[in-house]
Write an enzyme that holds these catalytic residues in place. Structure first.
Site, PDB file in Angstrom:
ATOM      1  N   ASP A 226       0.801  -1.229   0.000  1.00 36.57           N
ATOM      2  CA  ASP A 226       0.000   0.000   0.000  1.00 36.57           C
ATOM      3  C   ASP A 226       0.837   1.284   0.000  1.00 36.57           C
ATOM      4  OD1 ASP A 226       1.056  -0.305   2.508  1.00 36.57           O
ATOM      5  OD2 ASP A 226      -0.815  -0.103   3.609  1.00 36.57           O
ATOM      6  N   HIS A 227       2.097   1.192   0.404  1.00 34.80           N
ATOM      7  CA  HIS A 227       2.878   2.424   0.546  1.00 34.80           C
ATOM      8  C   HIS A 227       3.418   2.924  -0.781  1.00 34.80           C
ATOM      9  CE1 HIS A 227       2.458   1.928   4.791  1.00 34.80           C
ATOM     10  NE2 HIS A 227       3.275   2.923   5.062  1.00 34.80           N
TER      11      HIS A 227
ATOM     12  N   ASP B  32       4.607  -1.332  11.053  1.00 38.05           N
ATOM     13  CA  ASP B  32       4.102  -0.006  10.735  1.00 38.05           C
ATOM     14  C   ASP B  32       3.582   0.591  12.036  1.00 38.05           C
ATOM     15  OD1 ASP B  32       3.173   1.671   8.100  1.00 38.05           O
ATOM     16  OD2 ASP B  32       1.997   2.082   9.896  1.00 38.05           O
TER      17      ASP B  32
ATOM     18  N   ARG C 161       0.043  12.745  10.377  1.00 33.78           N
ATOM     19  CA  ARG C 161       1.366  13.353  10.608  1.00 33.78           C
ATOM     20  C   ARG C 161       1.547  14.566   9.718  1.00 33.78           C
ATOM     21  NH1 ARG C 161       4.435   7.562  11.159  1.00 33.78           N
ATOM     22  NH2 ARG C 161       3.938   7.374  13.363  1.00 33.78           N
TER      23      ARG C 161
ATOM     24  N   SER D 127       7.493   7.016  12.623  1.00 39.65           N
ATOM     25  CA  SER D 127       7.318   5.719  11.966  1.00 39.65           C
ATOM     26  C   SER D 127       8.151   4.610  12.599  1.00 39.65           C
ATOM     27  CB  SER D 127       7.665   5.865  10.492  1.00 39.65           C
ATOM     28  OG  SER D 127       8.843   5.168  10.186  1.00 39.65           O
TER      29      SER D 127
ATOM     30  N   ARG E 266       9.920   2.616  10.731  1.00 40.12           N
ATOM     31  CA  ARG E 266      10.873   2.169   9.703  1.00 40.12           C
ATOM     32  C   ARG E 266      12.233   1.867  10.320  1.00 40.12           C
ATOM     33  NH1 ARG E 266      10.357   8.083   7.117  1.00 40.12           N
ATOM     34  NH2 ARG E 266       8.229   7.301   7.143  1.00 40.12           N
TER      35      ARG E 266
HETATM   36  C1  MIC Z   1       4.510   6.324   8.143  1.00 44.14           C
HETATM   37  O1  MIC Z   1       3.345   6.655   8.263  1.00 44.14           O
HETATM   38  O2  MIC Z   1       5.467   7.049   8.476  1.00 44.14           O
HETATM   39  C2  MIC Z   1       4.817   4.968   7.563  1.00 44.14           C
HETATM   40  C3  MIC Z   1       5.379   5.193   6.215  1.00 44.14           C
HETATM   41  O3  MIC Z   1       3.626   4.227   7.433  1.00 44.14           O
HETATM   42  C4  MIC Z   1       5.798   4.239   8.479  1.00 44.14           C
HETATM   43  C5  MIC Z   1       6.324   2.989   7.939  1.00 44.14           C
HETATM   44  C6  MIC Z   1       7.401   3.165   6.916  1.00 44.14           C
HETATM   45  O4  MIC Z   1       8.218   4.070   7.016  1.00 44.14           O
HETATM   46  O5  MIC Z   1       7.461   2.342   6.003  1.00 44.14           O
HETATM   47  C7  MIC Z   1       5.226   3.956   9.869  1.00 44.14           C
HETATM   48  O6  MIC Z   1       4.365   4.667  10.318  1.00 44.14           O
HETATM   49  O7  MIC Z   1       5.733   3.043  10.546  1.00 44.14           O
HETATM   50 FE1  SF4 Z   2       0.206   4.730   5.157  1.00 46.46          FE
HETATM   51 FE2  SF4 Z   2       1.649   5.441   7.306  1.00 46.46          FE
HETATM   52 FE3  SF4 Z   2       0.111   7.219   6.021  1.00 46.46          FE
HETATM   53 FE4  SF4 Z   2      -1.023   5.299   7.404  1.00 46.46          FE
HETATM   54  S1  SF4 Z   2       0.274   6.933   8.230  1.00 46.46           S
HETATM   55  S2  SF4 Z   2      -1.626   5.981   5.374  1.00 46.46           S
HETATM   56  S3  SF4 Z   2       0.361   3.595   7.071  1.00 46.46           S
HETATM   57  S4  SF4 Z   2       1.900   6.181   5.213  1.00 46.46           S
END
Ligand code: MIC
Ligand code: SF4
Length: 640
Positions: A64-65, A119, A379, A535, A537
């Site tokens: 999905d990302h 995630d 965010r 995140s 990550r």
């Molecule tokens: C995010 O919202 O920052 C992400 C992208 O979903 C990350 C995961 C990632 O960096 O792949 C998260 O929230 O863990």
């Molecule tokens: Fe995707 Fe992270 Fe955004 Fe949720 S917060 S929609 S998991 S990138």
């Protein structure tokens, strides 16, 4: 014994340790989830552990990302993930099916289960009463291999909800109110457990919006009871058999109680550049807006998009801005189509995108320079939208839709008559983009597809007892993993290629970081409070490790990032006296005796000729992991 929901679920899952706040416990994990951006690394690590099939009740891999497929890289990742799922007995949700957390809530989440996901917004499933936590990919890989997940037994904060939300006020305003009260730091090691008569007035997707964005407080997770509303939701999803009732006992004791009267909440907004920077929409007033983006795992459910379509019906969005909508799942879209809502959205002039994370993670729709973007996301860190000087405001779907019509930030109560959205008694269920696990014999014959973008895992040496090197960078408070390891369309394609992605570490903070780290042969990072928020990550630990970062020394850490540093053999240290932060400058030569990592460590600043004391919260096991050079070599030793 009387108990909270948290105590009840945890007591059934603790396999080691004492149920006392702050003490480490090991939890049996029932389910795992991954998404593509963290999943490729998690599965490379899972393969390296050497297990034949996942050992969880079930595990799910979502894509999905990064669904842009601008070249072979992304498509390589997807094929790798699909073949891994087939080989190891994992459900695979194909790209386009939707956002992992929305899909997990609809089709998989079970009340009373434990879930970890690579995630940080995995707590979304807390909306259905699942004890769900974000974790680094390596921890998820270990859980898939059957290993327990370790956390500090949480302090349980009861959030008592009374009253009922007024028209035009919704779940997003509730979590923004929570953030206004508790902020984004100071909540590590807490669970926010919702209770009280107000709970029954919120639908499961409403609850999930609250637990989803609870992540921004830095807590371990957030959770709601599982009640008749939950049963009805599961029944409507054709999953009534998964229903388990879950309620706190009447005399349950919480470590702290926060009371929120839902009737008193007004439309709220988080101002740039922190989800904790919350004000009332009325207080901020009608600022000019250039873009509205609706969606993300916080606000892309059927309820959320239906309320938007009602607001847009027979109207045209302001000609002063652009509107993007990214739905949470195909189920949501199928309903919108069947019930005519899709037409209202398109007719009003919204640009409807794929069912994916999209703009939330900077995959397209970056705002114009210096412009204002109003988003229903969770965010608004500086630069996360893809535009460094854009100003991102976080709001509810109602506020976003009202703003889209007027062109200025608008309190949706100005819209007049309100008709609430009632969820269907039966959702349209179509799982044809979810590939179920293959039977064992068939699975063993599957070949893993490894295109050129799938690079081997880097390996690291065991730790030395004295760490020497330069201070490569000194940063302030609330540094996010987006600062450390940016995402977005340029960087995400390299998530399975550590040498390449490491070139982007701290790119927006100090574009020279990569060169400095390379030339100095590694060194140290100095930071303030809440280092590594955001995140899950693990690339924010793995890539600095690849560049030779030996220790990160800060005033305090965010939970998941702290675990990721340990997992990749970077020593996480804190100042015994926070004022010592001021005594170190970038470029200083440092030497740290870490010894056996029991008790405090001494840092010698060779440039300034000073000595300071550092602390850590490492368990004996963490120390062992660090000494092995990280969790992968450590766990392989355990399994052998
Ligand atoms: C995010 O919202 O920052 C992400 C992208 O979903 C990350 C995961 C990632 O960096 O792949 C998260 O929230 O863990
Ligand atoms: Fe995707 Fe992270 Fe955004 Fe949720 S917060 S929609 S998991 S990138």
């Amino acid at each position: 014994m009387a108990g909270t929901i948290t105590e009840k679920i945890l007591s059934r899952h603790i396999v080691e340790g004492e149920a006392k706040a702050g003490f480490e416990v090991a939890l049996k994990i029932d389910n795992t989830l991954t998404q593509d951006a963290t999943g490729t690394m998690a599965y490379l690590q899972f393969e390296a552990i050497g297990i034949d099939r996942v050992k969880t009740q079930f595990s799910v891999s979502f894509v999905d990302h990064n669904t842009l497929q601008t070249d072979f890289k992304n498509a390589d990742d997807h094929l790798f993930l699909e073949s891994i799922a087939k080989r190891y007995g994992i459900y695979f949700s194909k790209p386009g099916n939707g956002i992992c957390h929305q899909l997990f809530l609809e089709r998989f989440a079970i009340p009373g289960n434990t879930l970890i996901g690579s995630d940080s917004h995995t707590p979304t499933a807390g909306g259905i009463g699942c004890f769900a936590m974000g974790a680094g990919g390596l921890d998820v890989a270990c859980a898939m291999a059957g290993a327990p997940f370790r956390i500090k037994y949480p302090k349980i904060v009861g959030i008592k909800l009374t009253g009922k939300l007024n028209p035009w006020v919704s779940a997003k305003d509730v979590i923004l109110e929570v953030l206004a009260r508790v902020d984004v730091k100071g909540n590590v090691g807490k669970v926010f457990e919702y209770f009280g008569e107000g709970v029954a007035t919120l639908s499961v997707p409403d609850r999930a919006t609250i637990t989803n964005m609870g992540t921004e407080t830095g807590c371990t997770t957030s959770i709601f009871p599982s009640d008749e509303v939950t049963r009805q939701f599961l029944k409507a999803q054709g999953r009534e058999k998964d229903f388990v009732p879950l309620a706190p006992d009447d005399d349950a004791v919480y470590d702290e109680i926060i009371e929120i009267n839902l009737s008193e909440i007004e439309p709220m907004v988080a101002l740039p550049h922190s989800p904790g920077n919350v004000k009332k929409v009325r207080e901020v007033g009608p600022i000019k807006v250039d873009q509205v983006a609706i969606g993300s795992c916080t606000n892309s459910s059927l309820r959320d998009l239906k309320i938007v379509s009602r607001i847009f019906k027979n109207k045209t969005i302001s000609d002063k801005l652009h509107v993007f909508i990214s739905p949470g799942s195909r189920q949501v879209v199928e309903h919108l189509i069947e019930e005519g809502d899709y037409t209202s959205l398109v007719r009003a002039g919204a640009r409807i995108m794929e069912n994916a994370c999209g703009p939330c993670i900077g995959m397209g729709c970056a705002p114009a320079s210096g412009s204002v973007s109003v988003r229903t996301f969770n965010r608004n860190f500086e630069g996360r939208s893809g535009t460094k000087d854009a100003k991102v405001y976080l709001v509810s779907p109602e506020t976003a839709a009202a703003t889209a019509l007027t062109g200025v930030l608008t309190d949706p109560r100005d819209l007049g008559d309100y008709e609430p959205v009632v969820l269907p008694e039966k959702f349209i269920v179509n799982d044809n983009m979810i590939l179920p696990p293959l039977p064992e014999e068939e699975a063993r014959k599957v070949e893993i597809v490894r295109g050129p973008n799938i690079k081997p895992l880097p390996s690291f040496e065991p730790l030395e007892t004295t760490l020497k090197g330069k201070t490569l960078i000194k940063v302030g408070d609330n540094i996010t993993t987006d600062h450390i390891m940016p995402a977005g369309a340029k960087v995400l394609p390299f998530r399975s290629n550590i040498p390449e992605i490491s070139k982007f570490v701290f790119e927006a903070v100090d574009p020279d970081f990569y060169r400095k780290a390379r030339e100095s042969g590694g060194g140290f990072i100095i930071g303030g409070e809440n280092y590594g928020q955001g995140s899950s990550r693990e690339h924010a630990a793995l890539a600095p490790k690849y560049l030779g970062v030996k220790a990160v020394i800060v005033k305090s850490f965010a939970r998941i990032h702290l675990a990721n540093l340990i997992n990749f053999g970077i020593v996480p240290l804190t100042f015994k006296n926070p004022a010592d932060y001021d005594s170190i400058d970038e470029g200083d030569n440092l030497e740290i005796d870490i010894g056996d990592l029991k008790g405090t460590c001494i840092l010698r600043n060779l440039t300034k000729n000073t000595t300071i004391e550092l602390e850590h919260t490492l368990s004996d096991m963490d120390a062992e992991i660090l000494k092995c050079g990280g969790k992968l070599p450590w766990i392989r030793k355990q399994f052998n």
